[in-house]
Write a protein that holds these residues in place. Structure first.
Motif, short mmCIF file in Angstrom:
data_model
loop_
_atom_site.label_atom_id
_atom_site.label_comp_id
_atom_site.label_asym_id
_atom_site.label_seq_id
_atom_site.Cartn_x
_atom_site.Cartn_y
_atom_site.Cartn_z
N LEU A 135 1.85 -1.96 5.74
CA LEU A 135 0.53 -2.02 5.11
C LEU A 135 -0.33 -3.04 5.82
O LEU A 135 0.09 -4.18 6.06
CB LEU A 135 0.66 -2.39 3.64
CG LEU A 135 -0.66 -2.58 2.89
CD1 LEU A 135 -1.34 -1.23 2.67
CD2 LEU A 135 -0.47 -3.31 1.57
N ILE A 136 -1.54 -2.65 6.17
CA ILE A 136 -2.55 -3.58 6.68
C ILE A 136 -3.57 -3.77 5.56
O ILE A 136 -4.16 -2.80 5.07
CB ILE A 136 -3.24 -3.03 7.94
CG1 ILE A 136 -2.22 -2.86 9.07
CG2 ILE A 136 -4.37 -3.95 8.37
CD1 ILE A 136 -2.81 -2.27 10.34
N CYS A 137 -3.77 -5.03 5.15
CA CYS A 137 -4.65 -5.33 4.03
C CYS A 137 -5.40 -6.62 4.30
O CYS A 137 -5.11 -7.33 5.27
CB CYS A 137 -3.83 -5.45 2.74
SG CYS A 137 -2.72 -6.87 2.69
N PRO A 138 -6.37 -7.00 3.48
CA PRO A 138 -7.08 -8.27 3.66
C PRO A 138 -6.15 -9.47 3.53
O PRO A 138 -5.18 -9.44 2.75
CB PRO A 138 -8.12 -8.24 2.52
CG PRO A 138 -8.31 -6.80 2.20
CD PRO A 138 -6.97 -6.17 2.41
N ALA A 139 -6.45 -10.51 4.27
CA ALA A 139 -5.60 -11.71 4.26
C ALA A 139 -5.53 -12.32 2.88
O ALA A 139 -4.48 -12.84 2.47
CB ALA A 139 -6.13 -12.72 5.27
N SER A 140 -6.63 -12.29 2.13
CA SER A 140 -6.65 -12.91 0.81
C SER A 140 -5.79 -12.15 -0.19
O SER A 140 -5.51 -12.67 -1.28
CB SER A 140 -8.09 -12.99 0.29
OG SER A 140 -8.67 -11.70 0.21
N GLN A 141 -5.34 -10.94 0.15
CA GLN A 141 -4.52 -10.16 -0.76
C GLN A 141 -3.11 -9.92 -0.23
O GLN A 141 -2.37 -9.09 -0.76
CB GLN A 141 -5.20 -8.82 -1.05
CG GLN A 141 -6.50 -8.96 -1.83
CD GLN A 141 -7.15 -7.63 -2.09
OE1 GLN A 141 -7.55 -6.93 -1.17
NE2 GLN A 141 -7.27 -7.26 -3.36
N GLY A 142 -2.73 -10.68 0.80
CA GLY A 142 -1.39 -10.54 1.35
C GLY A 142 -0.32 -10.91 0.35
O GLY A 142 0.73 -10.27 0.27
N THR A 143 -0.58 -11.97 -0.45
CA THR A 143 0.41 -12.38 -1.45
C THR A 143 0.56 -11.32 -2.54
O THR A 143 1.64 -11.13 -3.09
CB THR A 143 0.00 -13.71 -2.09
OG1 THR A 143 -1.35 -13.62 -2.59
CG2 THR A 143 0.06 -14.84 -1.08
N GLU A 144 -0.53 -10.64 -2.86
CA GLU A 144 -0.45 -9.55 -3.83
C GLU A 144 0.37 -8.40 -3.29
O GLU A 144 1.24 -7.85 -3.98
CB GLU A 144 -1.87 -9.07 -4.18
CG GLU A 144 -1.92 -7.87 -5.10
CD GLU A 144 -3.34 -7.39 -5.36
OE1 GLU A 144 -3.51 -6.22 -5.77
OE2 GLU A 144 -4.29 -8.17 -5.15
N ALA A 145 0.13 -8.01 -2.03
CA ALA A 145 0.87 -6.90 -1.43
C ALA A 145 2.35 -7.24 -1.27
O ALA A 145 3.21 -6.35 -1.34
CB ALA A 145 0.26 -6.56 -0.07
N ALA A 146 2.67 -8.51 -1.06
CA ALA A 146 4.07 -8.90 -0.85
C ALA A 146 4.93 -8.70 -2.09
O ALA A 146 6.16 -8.65 -2.00
CB ALA A 146 4.14 -10.36 -0.40
N TRP A 147 4.30 -8.57 -3.28
CA TRP A 147 5.07 -8.32 -4.49
C TRP A 147 5.75 -6.96 -4.47
O TRP A 147 6.64 -6.69 -5.28
CB TRP A 147 4.17 -8.42 -5.73
CG TRP A 147 3.86 -9.81 -6.15
CD1 TRP A 147 2.68 -10.46 -6.05
CD2 TRP A 147 4.76 -10.75 -6.75
NE1 TRP A 147 2.77 -11.74 -6.53
CE2 TRP A 147 4.03 -11.94 -6.98
CE3 TRP A 147 6.10 -10.70 -7.11
CZ2 TRP A 147 4.62 -13.07 -7.55
CZ3 TRP A 147 6.68 -11.83 -7.68
CH2 TRP A 147 5.95 -12.99 -7.91
N ALA A 148 5.33 -6.08 -3.57
CA ALA A 148 5.97 -4.76 -3.48
C ALA A 148 7.39 -4.85 -2.95
O ALA A 148 8.13 -3.86 -2.99
CB ALA A 148 5.13 -3.84 -2.59
N GLY A 149 7.78 -6.01 -2.43
CA GLY A 149 9.15 -6.21 -1.97
C GLY A 149 9.42 -5.73 -0.57
O GLY A 149 10.57 -5.62 -0.17
N SER A 150 8.37 -5.43 0.17
CA SER A 150 8.54 -4.95 1.54
C SER A 150 8.12 -6.02 2.53
O SER A 150 7.17 -6.78 2.29
CB SER A 150 7.71 -3.68 1.76
OG SER A 150 7.72 -3.30 3.12
N ASP A 151 8.84 -6.09 3.66
CA ASP A 151 8.46 -7.03 4.72
C ASP A 151 7.32 -6.49 5.58
O ASP A 151 6.74 -7.22 6.38
CB ASP A 151 9.67 -7.32 5.63
CG ASP A 151 10.76 -8.08 4.89
OD1 ASP A 151 10.42 -8.82 3.94
OD2 ASP A 151 11.94 -7.92 5.25
N GLY A 152 7.03 -5.21 5.43
CA GLY A 152 6.02 -4.59 6.28
C GLY A 152 4.62 -4.75 5.74
O GLY A 152 3.99 -3.77 5.30
#
Length: 503
Positions: A135-152
């Motif tokens: 996933l490519i997402c905004p830097a300010s939402q990287g911590t939110e995306a990381a909750w999905a449990g994926s390193d990608g």
């Protein structure tokens, strides 16, 4: 050459795959976006053009066509900016088209090339993780995306930094999951003077997830007791916290990727529209009943809400979800809420006190309560009359039991329900019991069944009312630590049913 980039469209809490296709052909210079795009997506042409110019590149003098496939799926929102820009850069040969096709991309572009936050990143991250995409997402939402449990997850601050990472010039750091906020507590129940019956009903409501209506004069403590409820409820489990955060992500209210362990507590004003309460709007968004999913929806001054708005809650309270139907979309949001409502018995609020009641009493009470429909009231498990607080109550010292003591009993009762749910794979709380599980778990003993049958005939209980009495009785038994629902539990549950129908 056609370059493709993967992204998603959001329909409720469902992420639908969308392929962004970009082609450059000879002809008059033009830049068009097709594929059932809304105004925000159509305007992405100018944001993408200026963002690319901000990093020192210019668009080629060709006909640029961007297609959002499938073409019959509505595309809404600004999160298509970044995938459109990357597809265009891949078609121009700036980045490797094959490499970028292995990513799923969401993000809004600023005119200076910065990547701005967008709603729904957590859903996009879960979708990408399930399909082994980065996933490519905004830097300010990287911590939110990381909750999905994926390193990608690639959290990019701007377009230039992302291009450098994709070309191997620099490496963007992998974001870590955001912090889990500890549970928040409201006022302590010790602040409530008197009102022992209402506090008992509040404890039962918290233990079983039941709906509660408090009726009483102004200043009797109804709103205060409702605000004490979050402190009594058990914190969210990790799975529940993720479920609640998905709704907040779609609504755009999940700030800094912080997932809360507190159950949602929403208290909309009585001027709220139907779209604000159950969801909707031009771009369908979750309403208050979905933002309160797995938590509390508190409606103060209940009769002051528009009747049509209140009746729109009947389906969510029964099914635990709300379906918003529009001409171009049919969206379903979760809405498993605990409704807590408060109201005055009449417009002046003092029907029980002849010295303060208005000249229209008791007719004013009947007119005021007639604003609430019978089917809505039938869906409320606990009806409590809250008396006015006397001067003798106000000078009393704080109660011996507060939020902590009541919360411990509620947690023990919820633990029994969780154990039963794990064994049967059924409802999480007693308020969700139905069918065979209700018959097996909540059916009282012989004396309790006799009382229930007699009361059902005398009180003219509907089938729904009968079921809700069984659920409340099971919760009262859980609070008492009883294996079987008995006559006393049924009697107390019956005492909380509404007796007089509202016309």
């Amino acid at each position: 050459m056609i370059a493709t980039v993967a992204t998603v469209a959001f329909l409720g809490l469902e992420a639908r795959p969308v392929e962004v296709q970009c082609q450059l052909v000879s002809g008059l210079p033009n830049f068009i976006v097709v594929g059932l795009a809304d105004k925000a997506v159509a305007e992405s042409r100018e944001r993408v053009r200026n963002a690319i110019a901000a990093i020192g590149l210019s668009l080629p003098p060709k006909r640029i066509t961007v297609n959002l496939s499938p073409a019959d799926l509505p595309k809404e929102g600004s999160h298509y900016d970044l995938p459109i820009a990357l597809a265009l850069l891949a078609a121009m040969g700036v980045i490797d088209a094959e490499h970028v096709s292995e990513h799923l991309v969401v993000g809004e572009l600023g005119l200076d090339g910065r990547i701005a936050p967008v709603p729904g990143v957590l859903l996009a991250a879960l979708y990408a993780a399930a399909r082994d995409l980065t996933l490519i997402c905004p830097a300010s939402q990287g911590t939110e995306a990381a909750w999905a449990g994926s390193d990608g997850v690639l959290a990019a601050p701007d377009l230039l930094g992302l291009i450098n990472h994709l070309k191997g010039g620099t490496i963007l750091p992998r974001p870590a999951p955001g912090e889990a906020e500890p549970p928040r507590h409201g006022p302590d129940l010790r602040q409530v003077k008197g009102q022992e019956t209402a506090k008992r009903a509040l404890e039962i409501a918290a233990a079983g997830g039941h709906n509660l209506l408090m009726s009483g004069p102004p200043g009797s403590g109804k709103s205060l007791m409702a605000s004490c409820l979050p402190g009594i409820l058990p914190p969210l489990t990790p799975a529940e916290a993720l479920e609640v955060s998905m709704v907040a992500s779609v609504a755009g209210t999940l700030s800094a990727g912080r997932i809360s362990q507190s159950r949602p507590y929403r208290a909309p004003h009585h001027s709220a529209s139907m779209a604000a309460l159950v969801g909707g709007g031009l771009r369908v968004k979750p309403g208050e009943v979905s933002l309160a999913h797995l938590g509390v929806l508190f409606l103060d001054e209940l009769p002051e809400f528009q009747r049509a708005v209140l009746d729109s809650l009947r389906q969510p309270l029964e099914t635990g979800e709300v379906s918003v139907a529009r001409a171009n979309a049919h969206v379903t949001f979760p809405a498993r809420v605990q409704l807590v409502a408060a109201m005055n018995p009449c417009r002046c609020g003092h029907i029980a006190d002849p010295a303060l009641a208005c000249s229209r009493a008791p007719r004013c009470a009947a007119d005021y309560q007639a604003k609430l429909s019978g089917p809505l009231l039938d869906r409320i498990d606990l009806h409590v009359e809250v008396a006015a607080v006397t001067a003798a109550d106000l000078v009393l010292p704080p109660a011996a039991e507060g939020t902590a003591e009541v919360a411990a009993r509620v947690a023990a009762a919820r633990g029994l329900q969780t154990a039963r749910s794990a064994a049967t794979g059924g409802a999480r709380t007693n308020a969700e019991l139905e069918g065979d599980a209700l018959e097996t778990i909540a059916m009282p003993d012989e004396t309790g069944r006799a009382l229930l049958a007699q009361a059902a005939a005398a009180m003219k209980l509907s089938a729904r009312g009968y079921t809700r009495v069984l659920r409340v009785a099971r919760t009262i038994a859980d609070l008492a630590g009883a294996d079987r629902v008995g006559r006393l539990h049924v009697a107390e549950a019956l005492s909380y049913r509404r007796r007089a129908p509202v016309n």
